[in-house]
Design a protein around this motif. Structure first.
Motif, PDB file in Angstrom:
ATOM      1  N   VAL A 108      59.237 -45.452  14.980  1.00  0.00           N
ATOM      2  CA  VAL A 108      60.677 -45.585  14.778  1.00  0.00           C
ATOM      3  C   VAL A 108      61.334 -44.377  15.430  1.00  0.00           C
ATOM      4  CG1 VAL A 108      62.557 -45.838  13.127  1.00  0.00           C
ATOM      5  CG2 VAL A 108      60.300 -46.808  12.601  1.00  0.00           C
ATOM      6  N   LEU A 109      62.265 -44.667  16.320  1.00  0.00           N
ATOM      7  CA  LEU A 109      62.976 -43.634  17.073  1.00  0.00           C
ATOM      8  C   LEU A 109      64.474 -43.841  16.915  1.00  0.00           C
ATOM      9  CD1 LEU A 109      60.838 -43.945  20.316  1.00  0.00           C
ATOM     10  CD2 LEU A 109      60.615 -42.196  18.545  1.00  0.00           C
ATOM     11  N   ALA A 110      65.236 -42.879  17.381  1.00  0.00           N
ATOM     12  CA  ALA A 110      66.690 -43.007  17.431  1.00  0.00           C
ATOM     13  C   ALA A 110      67.152 -42.576  18.816  1.00  0.00           C
ATOM     14  CB  ALA A 110      67.347 -42.135  16.363  1.00  0.00           C
ATOM     15  N   ASP A 111      68.155 -43.281  19.339  1.00  0.00           N
ATOM     16  CA  ASP A 111      68.718 -42.906  20.633  1.00  0.00           C
ATOM     17  C   ASP A 111      69.601 -41.671  20.436  1.00  0.00           C
ATOM     18  OD1 ASP A 111      71.312 -43.735  19.809  1.00  0.00           O
ATOM     19  OD2 ASP A 111      71.231 -45.601  20.936  1.00  0.00           O
ATOM     20  N   PRO A 112      70.213 -41.147  21.499  1.00  0.00           N
ATOM     21  CA  PRO A 112      71.001 -39.915  21.358  1.00  0.00           C
ATOM     22  C   PRO A 112      72.158 -39.987  20.367  1.00  0.00           C
ATOM     23  CG  PRO A 112      70.447 -40.240  23.655  1.00  0.00           C
ATOM     24  CD  PRO A 112      70.022 -41.493  22.921  1.00  0.00           C
ATOM     25  N   GLU A 113      72.597 -41.188  19.987  1.00  0.00           N
ATOM     26  CA  GLU A 113      73.670 -41.302  18.997  1.00  0.00           C
ATOM     27  C   GLU A 113      73.157 -41.725  17.628  1.00  0.00           C
ATOM     28  OE1 GLU A 113      77.260 -43.257  20.159  1.00  0.00           O
ATOM     29  OE2 GLU A 113      77.476 -41.970  21.920  1.00  0.00           O
ATOM     30  N   GLY A 114      71.832 -41.759  17.468  1.00  0.00           N
ATOM     31  CA  GLY A 114      71.264 -42.052  16.160  1.00  0.00           C
ATOM     32  C   GLY A 114      70.973 -43.512  15.877  1.00  0.00           C
ATOM     33  N   ASN A 115      71.130 -44.382  16.865  1.00  0.00           N
ATOM     34  CA  ASN A 115      70.820 -45.798  16.680  1.00  0.00           C
ATOM     35  C   ASN A 115      69.307 -45.984  16.673  1.00  0.00           C
ATOM     36  OD1 ASN A 115      73.619 -46.750  16.884  1.00  0.00           O
ATOM     37  ND2 ASN A 115      73.433 -46.070  19.002  1.00  0.00           N
ATOM     38  N   GLU A 116      68.779 -46.499  15.560  1.00  0.00           N
ATOM     39  CA  GLU A 116      67.337 -46.658  15.454  1.00  0.00           C
ATOM     40  C   GLU A 116      66.830 -47.768  16.367  1.00  0.00           C
ATOM     41  OE1 GLU A 116      69.286 -46.944  12.600  1.00  0.00           O
ATOM     42  OE2 GLU A 116      68.794 -45.134  11.473  1.00  0.00           O
ATOM     43  N   PHE A 117      65.641 -47.547  16.906  1.00  0.00           N
ATOM     44  CA  PHE A 117      64.927 -48.581  17.646  1.00  0.00           C
ATOM     45  C   PHE A 117      63.444 -48.320  17.473  1.00  0.00           C
ATOM     46  CE2 PHE A 117      65.368 -45.185  20.725  1.00  0.00           C
ATOM     47  CZ  PHE A 117      64.245 -45.244  21.552  1.00  0.00           C
ATOM     48  N   CYS A 118      62.635 -49.332  17.726  1.00  0.00           N
ATOM     49  CA  CYS A 118      61.193 -49.196  17.540  1.00  0.00           C
ATOM     50  C   CYS A 118      60.465 -49.337  18.866  1.00  0.00           C
ATOM     51  CB  CYS A 118      60.661 -50.256  16.571  1.00  0.00           C
ATOM     52  SG  CYS A 118      61.252 -50.021  14.889  1.00  0.00           S
ATOM     53  N   LEU A 119      59.449 -48.512  19.032  1.00  0.00           N
ATOM     54  CA  LEU A 119      58.535 -48.631  20.159  1.00  0.00           C
ATOM     55  C   LEU A 119      57.289 -49.329  19.632  1.00  0.00           C
ATOM     56  CD1 LEU A 119      57.411 -48.052  22.991  1.00  0.00           C
ATOM     57  CD2 LEU A 119      56.711 -45.790  22.126  1.00  0.00           C
ATOM     58  N   LEU A 120      57.064 -50.546  20.103  1.00  0.00           N
ATOM     59  CA  LEU A 120      55.919 -51.327  19.664  1.00  0.00           C
ATOM     60  C   LEU A 120      54.696 -50.982  20.493  1.00  0.00           C
ATOM     61  CD1 LEU A 120      57.699 -54.759  19.112  1.00  0.00           C
ATOM     62  CD2 LEU A 120      57.494 -52.817  17.544  1.00  0.00           C
ATOM     63  N   ARG A 121      53.529 -51.412  20.047  1.00  0.00           N
ATOM     64  CA  ARG A 121      52.274 -51.031  20.692  1.00  0.00           C
ATOM     65  C   ARG A 121      51.926 -51.915  21.891  1.00  0.00           C
ATOM     66  NH1 ARG A 121      47.403 -50.473  16.857  1.00  0.00           N
ATOM     67  NH2 ARG A 121      48.496 -48.544  16.452  1.00  0.00           N
ATOM     68  N   THR A 122      52.144 -53.204  21.783  1.00  0.00           N
ATOM     69  CA  THR A 122      51.677 -54.141  22.816  1.00  0.00           C
ATOM     70  C   THR A 122      52.345 -53.868  24.148  1.00  0.00           C
ATOM     71  OG1 THR A 122      51.351 -55.812  21.123  1.00  0.00           O
ATOM     72  CG2 THR A 122      51.461 -56.587  23.410  1.00  0.00           C
ATOM     73  N   ARG A 123      51.531 -53.769  25.188  1.00  0.00           N
ATOM     74  CA  ARG A 123      52.055 -53.598  26.546  1.00  0.00           C
ATOM     75  C   ARG A 123      52.432 -54.980  27.088  1.00  0.00           C
ATOM     76  NH1 ARG A 123      48.802 -50.451  31.198  1.00  0.00           N
ATOM     77  NH2 ARG A 123      48.616 -49.028  29.458  1.00  0.00           N
ATOM     78  N   LEU A 124      53.659 -55.110  27.552  1.00  0.00           N
ATOM     79  CA  LEU A 124      54.154 -56.359  28.123  1.00  0.00           C
ATOM     80  C   LEU A 124      54.136 -56.281  29.649  1.00  0.00           C
ATOM     81  CD1 LEU A 124      57.262 -57.105  25.868  1.00  0.00           C
ATOM     82  CD2 LEU A 124      54.923 -57.987  25.616  1.00  0.00           C
ATOM     83  N   GLN A 125      54.053 -57.417  30.275  1.00  0.00           N
ATOM     84  CA  GLN A 125      54.174 -57.477  31.727  1.00  0.00           C
ATOM     85  C   GLN A 125      55.630 -57.269  32.104  1.00  0.00           C
ATOM     86  OE1 GLN A 125      51.645 -57.799  33.985  1.00  0.00           O
ATOM     87  NE2 GLN A 125      50.370 -57.578  32.171  1.00  0.00           N
ATOM     88  N   PRO A 126      55.909 -56.446  33.124  1.00  0.00           N
ATOM     89  CA  PRO A 126      57.299 -56.299  33.562  1.00  0.00           C
ATOM     90  C   PRO A 126      57.794 -57.612  34.140  1.00  0.00           C
ATOM     91  CG  PRO A 126      55.815 -55.081  35.011  1.00  0.00           C
ATOM     92  CD  PRO A 126      54.978 -55.659  33.914  1.00  0.00           C
ATOM     93  N   LEU A 127      59.116 -57.834  34.025  1.00  0.00           N
ATOM     94  CA  LEU A 127      59.708 -59.058  34.596  1.00  0.00           C
ATOM     95  C   LEU A 127      59.967 -58.884  36.071  1.00  0.00           C
ATOM     96  CD1 LEU A 127      62.176 -60.103  31.804  1.00  0.00           C
ATOM     97  CD2 LEU A 127      60.012 -61.133  32.373  1.00  0.00           C
TER      98      LEU A 127
END
Length: 127
Positions: A108-127
């Motif tokens: 669980v992370l927060a961007d520079p303004e404090g908005n939480e977001f999650c970094l998941l484990r599974t590596r996805l293929q780039p689009l």
């Protein structure tokens, strides 16, 4: 017939700062600015309407009342989760505590303004 998410709108005290942060995180580019100061970012060469939603960073001076009821999850595409975590922290993300136990497979992370977001484990293929 179904709908799909085309845009996610985030209120921002500093839209330029958040646009720069999320552009680096997602590999997005700025493709439109509104007269009100809103900044639209999205995948290069695609913009609005592509397979990935665009982000709109909308200026707001309203204080954030509490934890957001919606958050963004991201997955690494070209490295493992640990390397991506290091990259996101170097870009200005910070760790956030929302009551996790420490045994989760995500960060669980927060961007520079404090908005939480999650970094998941599974590596996805780039689009």
């Amino acid at each position: 017939m179904a709908s799909r998410i085309s845009e996610l709108v985030l209120d921002a005290a500093d839209p330029d700062r958040l646009a720069a942060f999320w552009s680096e995180v997602l590999g997005y580019v700025e493709f439109h600015r509104e007269e009100d100061g809103s900044i639209h970012i999205g995948p290069p060469g695609v913009g609005f309407g592509g397979p990935q939603p665009t982000l709109v960073l909308s200026p707001s001076s309203d204080p954030r009342p509490s934890k957001l009821r919606l958050h963004i999850d991201v997955n690494p595409t070209d490295r493992d989760q640990d390397a991506e975590l290091e990259r996101l922290l170097a870009l200005g993300a910070r760790t956030a505590d929302v009551g996790q136990t420490g045994t989760e497979s995500w960060h669980v992370l927060a961007d520079p303004e404090g908005n939480e977001f999650c970094l998941l484990r599974t590596r996805l293929q780039p689009l």
